[in-house]
Design a protein around this motif. Structure first.
Motif, PDB file in Angstrom:
ATOM      1  N   SER A 327       0.821  -1.214   0.000  1.00 16.55           N
ATOM      2  CA  SER A 327       0.000   0.000   0.000  1.00 16.55           C
ATOM      3  C   SER A 327       0.851   1.258   0.000  1.00 16.55           C
ATOM      4  N   GLY A 328       2.160   1.083   0.179  1.00 17.17           N
ATOM      5  CA  GLY A 328       3.028   2.252   0.224  1.00 17.17           C
ATOM      6  C   GLY A 328       3.093   2.887   1.596  1.00 17.17           C
ATOM      7  N   ARG A 351       2.912   8.003  -4.670  1.00 14.75           N
ATOM      8  CA  ARG A 351       3.756   7.605  -5.782  1.00 14.75           C
ATOM      9  C   ARG A 351       3.311   6.241  -6.315  1.00 14.75           C
ATOM     10  N   LEU A 352       2.980   5.345  -5.400  1.00 12.44           N
ATOM     11  CA  LEU A 352       2.506   4.029  -5.809  1.00 12.44           C
ATOM     12  C   LEU A 352       1.260   4.153  -6.681  1.00 12.44           C
ATOM     13  N   VAL A 353       0.354   5.014  -6.252  1.00 18.18           N
ATOM     14  CA  VAL A 353      -0.880   5.224  -7.001  1.00 18.18           C
ATOM     15  C   VAL A 353      -0.546   5.732  -8.401  1.00 18.18           C
ATOM     16  N   ALA A 358      -3.265  -0.242  -7.518  1.00 17.84           N
ATOM     17  CA  ALA A 358      -4.587  -0.046  -6.930  1.00 17.84           C
ATOM     18  C   ALA A 358      -4.610  -0.732  -5.585  1.00 17.84           C
ATOM     19  N   ARG A 359      -5.095  -0.032  -4.574  1.00 18.18           N
ATOM     20  CA  ARG A 359      -5.053  -0.603  -3.228  1.00 18.18           C
ATOM     21  C   ARG A 359      -6.430  -0.587  -2.598  1.00 18.18           C
ATOM     22  N   ARG A 444      -2.029  -1.507 -12.959  1.00 18.94           N
ATOM     23  CA  ARG A 444      -1.254  -2.665 -13.408  1.00 18.94           C
ATOM     24  C   ARG A 444      -1.031  -3.658 -12.275  1.00 18.94           C
ATOM     25  N   ILE A 445      -1.126  -3.153 -11.045  1.00 24.55           N
ATOM     26  CA  ILE A 445      -1.014  -4.048  -9.888  1.00 24.55           C
ATOM     27  C   ILE A 445      -2.193  -3.751  -8.969  1.00 24.55           C
TER      28      ILE A 445
END
Lengths: 532, 356
Positions: A327-328, A351-353, A358-359, A444-445
């Motif tokens: 989830s970062g 940044r992950l988003v 997607a979390r 993508r994830i």
């Protein structure tokens, strides 16, 4: 409040004689309206001694409303609630009085516990039954509670602070609380929603034992499997009406599912995924325990495009740590986590988003939405700084509204509109809101943490369908779940986590529940060959 | 009959306005009791108060002059409380802002004349802001309670100011009075109308309220502050930098209180003394609560509170009733608004037992 006699009620009581002496509780023609909505429409229900009655229905079917009326939280518009008194007569409960329900022997265990976290289990059970400043009574109470524990099997440490207990233990305290007040009718509102499968199994054993001792139990649920496992009789509610009533012996999954939704349930069937490039890799990752987040001791796995990986495990074995990293919210203490080939070195959800992760959080009400902000705000929140929703620090309210409107339509989020506060949404609709937020970007994830916990069958199927569709589009998915049925429905490949160690259990097709169960209990792959 | 409480799903604006209005009125009504006990007719007393606060151009100017710092300290409390950051230290931040204005604007620094006012405002904002950023950082780092720290810092700051104005900052020409060296002429705010005390600080307050209102409604920062204030966990999960947002709130909140101090020095007194503020920082909390934490509402609430103070002074001169009455009204309106906020969350319903 609290005046037990009422002329109207005693009159109506005389009209309907209660013949069956085993009946503990009888609701007749309960109707409750909230404005135009009829939450309960002339529902009648009898509960007998020693019986476990399952009250089944989708979210919003009226289960909780009915129980809140029974317990005096709501006042019904029509109908009466009668309870057998100690003397053996059926008396009507005055509406709107939880005190009267309690003293008539009705105990309720709510989905969200009502415990004082800073007190011990013992004091929580005694709380409200006697003055706390009473010497000697504590010992008496302890003796009585010990005997209730011995009788029921509700093992729990009475002297620990409730805050330090697990969810399952807290629930046992709640049940003990009801039994300590001499409950003869016990209502459990979705008791397994917060439990691991093992804890749920333990609860069922206790409930069967309590029923055998003469307690009447109403078990509210929307999980078919457990209802079939534990109940004697099933009553199904749909849209505020009684949709059907049958004994558990004559029921099967299919028939009650159809009763619940009123139409044949579309089964989600999984076609095998086609694994592509590795998108996320964990290489001997560790993460220390922090607060309620469990530790990760050694995790190495790869998430590949077009494949769903299921992470099975008993709750509290490190899933929260894995989820935090994906989830970062955390980075590995040691080892490497590679996202699209590049090591992740900073905990930065934003940044992950942006990179296309997607979390879906485990606790969607607490971590997923800001309840007092609007649906539109909650859909935009992860990307509020992106040019799609704001420019030069100024919000683009029109864009946010437009996005919310299309999301509400596309994901069937039931809400009054984009401006409605998110706290007004049901659990299933909050999850749809989160799906709309994260899937619309074509991630993508995908991290799906307990994606259907607490959701009804209709919503579950919808979530599963969306996750499978995202995989078919080429996303790499990690599903963390305590529900093995869900994992087998979704996963192409299994990981099992035990005490922070992640074991790769291989393709789902070669696995069965027993094998996964052994791994969940910590039986290692290598030391004990799995092959029969 | 029995009384039931039903939670409200939504409190409309009209109801929120009504609660604030009724809170003020109830406070005035309750204060009528001690007024009568003091032997005066409450109607006459309140009429005198109203005249004293609004009855002439002079009275109006005095009221708005008094409202100027209250608008800013009210905004300081409102912006912090919205983010669930409990800044009780506006009083100390106000003094730090005033101190910074004196340090920058009394000739220690040589600046071109047109830059002096922007410089003292910036210095006052930063000084006040710093006084709130430090407690906010202590909270983040050590979990220190900001209520206790900001409240106690008020006393530390005032003692520090007293030390300065008795020592290094003491004005040698003030004939022994404990006050600082005066501001340069170019550092002083102009009066809005000649011979009346109202000054440009009022415009600064109004502009600040407008900016804050826009910030809340229209900016990413306002959005993030709301998210952090309402649900920290969800905000963090969504990628909003929680700690940084809190520090921004602290800076803005303390900075606004600091600006109030700048205004009092540059617009009213011309120098720093330990009696610069008769509790403007604390009254700001009442202003914010009465305003329901709304920036625009804070302006209205500040004028109300200021009118009570100015009116009570005037009434006191005419009737001999102590002007402590004003403090009583202010304290009671805070209590009333707290009681009233209960009705924003719940609906009271009488229901007969026959209904069922």
């Amino acid at each position: 409040m609290g005046v037990p006699d009422h002329p109207n009620i005693s009159k109506s009581e005389a009209q309907e004689p209660m013949t069956d002496p085993a009946i503990l509780l009888s609701l007749s023609n309960i109707t409750k309206r909230f404005g135009a909505l009829v939450a309960n429409d002339a529902i009648s229900l009898d509960l007998r001694k020693g019986e476990i009655l399952a009250l089944l229905g989708e979210n919003g079917a009226g289960k909780t409303t009915l129980m809140n009326i029974l317990f005096g939280h709501y006042v019904q518009d029509e109908g009466t609630v009668r309870v057998r008194t100690n003397g053996g007569n059926m008396t009507a409960l005055p509406p709107g009085s939880p005190g009267a329900a309690l003293s008539a022997g009705v105990g309720m265990v709510h989905q969200h516990f009502t415990l004082a976290e800073n007190l011990s289990g013992l004091d929580n059970i005694r709380l409200g039954t006697e003055p706390l400043l009473s010497l000697g009574r504590r010992a008496t109470a302890r003796t009585r509670i010990k005997s209730i524990i011995a009788e029921s099997g509700l093992e729990v440490d009475l002297d620990r602070r409730v805050a330090d207990l697990t969810v399952g233990e807290k629930q046992r305290i709640e049940i003990l609380k009801a039994l300590y007040r001499d409950a003869r009718v016990l209502i459990l509102d979705e008791p397994t929603a917060v439990l691991t499968p093992q804890e749920a199994e333990g609860l069922f054993v206790v409930l069967r034992r309590l029923a055998a001792n003469g307690l009447g139990v109403i078990f509210i649920s929307h999980k078919l499997g457990e209802v079939l496992a534990v109940s004697h009789r099933i009553m199904v509610l749909r849209g505020g009406k009684k949709a059907g009533e049958l004994t558990t012996a004559e029921a099967d999954r299919r028939s009650i599912a159809d009763l619940m939704v009123g139409k044949a349930v579309a089964q989600v069937t999984r076609t095998p995924g086609r694994a592509g490039d590795p998108l996320l890799e964990l290489d001997h990752v560790t993460l220390a325990k922090s607060g309620s987040r469990s530790a990760v001791a050694d995790a190495s796995f790869t998430l590949r495009a077009g494949e769903i990986t299921g992470l099975a495990g008993v709750s509290g074995n490190g899933q929260a740590g894995i989820a935090a990293m994906l989830s970062g919210l955390a980075v590995p203490d040691t080892g490497i986590m590679r996202l699209f080939g590049a090591p992740v070195t900073r905990a930065d959800p934003r940044r992950l988003v942006q990179q296309g992760v997607a979390r879906m959080p485990e606790d969607r009400q607490h971590d997923g939405v800001v309840g007092t902000m609007s649906v539109a705000d909650n859909i935009a929140i992860e990307e509020i700084r992106s040019p799609g929703f704001s420019r030069f620090g100024l919000l683009d309210n029109n864009a946010m509204r437009a996005r919310a409107e299309s999301a509400i339509a596309a994901y069937d989020v039931r809400c009054p509109g984009p401006d409605a506060e998110a706290r007004l949404l049901s659990g299933g609709n909050v999850q749809k809101l989160i799906l709309a937020r994260v899937l619309e970007r074509e991630p993508r994830i995908i991290l799906a943490n307990q994606p259907t916990r607490g959701l009804d069958i209709g919503a579950q199927a919808e979530v599963h369908r969306r996750i499978l569709a995202a995989r078919d589009r080429g996303a790499a998915v990690l599903v963390i779940s305590e529900d093995l049925d869900e994992l087998f429905a979704l996963a192409d490949r299994f990981l099992v986590i035990h005490a922070g160690d992640v074991v790769d259990a291989g393709p789902a097709d070669a696995l069965d529940r027993a094998t996964i169960g052994l791994l969940m209990a910590g039986q290692s792959h290598t030391t004990e060959p799995l092959a029969q | 009959m029995s009384l039931r409480l039903d939670p409200r799903e939504h409190a409309p604006l009209s109801l929120r306005l009504l609660v604030s209005l009724l809170a003020g009125l109830t406070a005035l009504l309750l204060v009528a009791v001690p007024v009568m006990a003091a032997g005066a007719n409450p109607f006459e007393a309140y009429l005198l108060m109203a005249q004293g606060a609004f009855g002439s151009m002079f009275a109006l100017s005095e009221t708005l002059n008094r409202a100027t710092p209250l608008i800013l300290t009210g905004l300081a409390a409102a912006v912090a409380f919205r983010a669930r950051l409990w800044n009780i230290g506006a009083e100390g931040q106000l003094y730090m802002g005033a101190l910074a204005a004196v340090l920058v604007g009394s000739g220690f620094l040589q600046l071109p004349a047109p830059l002096v006012i922007p410089a003292i405002m910036l210095a006052g904002f930063l000084a006040g802001g710093l006084m709130m950023v430090i407690p906010a950082m202590l909270k983040q780092r050590f979990g220190a309670d900001e209520v206790v720290i900001t409240l106690l810092l008020n006393f530390v700051v005032i003692l520090f100011i007293q030390m300065l104005i008795e020592g290094p900052l003491k004005d040698p020409l003030a004939m022994g009075w404990p006050q600082s060296v005066p501001l340069l002429a170019e550092a002083k705010f102009d009066k809005l109308i000649p011979r009346l005390r109202m000054h440009w600080g009022l415009i600064i307050g109004l502009v600040a309220a407008l900016i804050l209102w826009l910030m809340v409604k229209r900016t990413v920062l306002g959005f993030e502050i709301k998210a952090v204030g309402e649900n920290k966990a969800a905000a963090r999960f969504a990628g909003i930098p929680v700690d940084a947002t809190m520090l921004k709130v602290a800076l803005i909140s303390g900075g606004l209180a600091g600006l109030a101090g700048v205004g009092e020095v540059a617009g009213v007194k011309g120098y720093l003394s330990a009696d610069l503020s008769p509790g403007f920082g604390y009254s700001g909390i009442v202003v914010a609560m009465l305003a329901g934490l709304s920036p625009i509402g804070s302006v209205v609430a500040a004028v109300f509170i200021a009118a009570v103070f100015v009116g009570a002074d005037s009434m006191s001169r005419a009737t001999g009733i102590s002007n402590y009455l004003a403090d009583l009204v202010v304290a009671l309106s805070l209590l009333c608004v707290l009681v009233g906020s209960f009705f924003l969350r719940f609906r009271l319903r009488w229901q007969s037992r026959q209904e069922a």
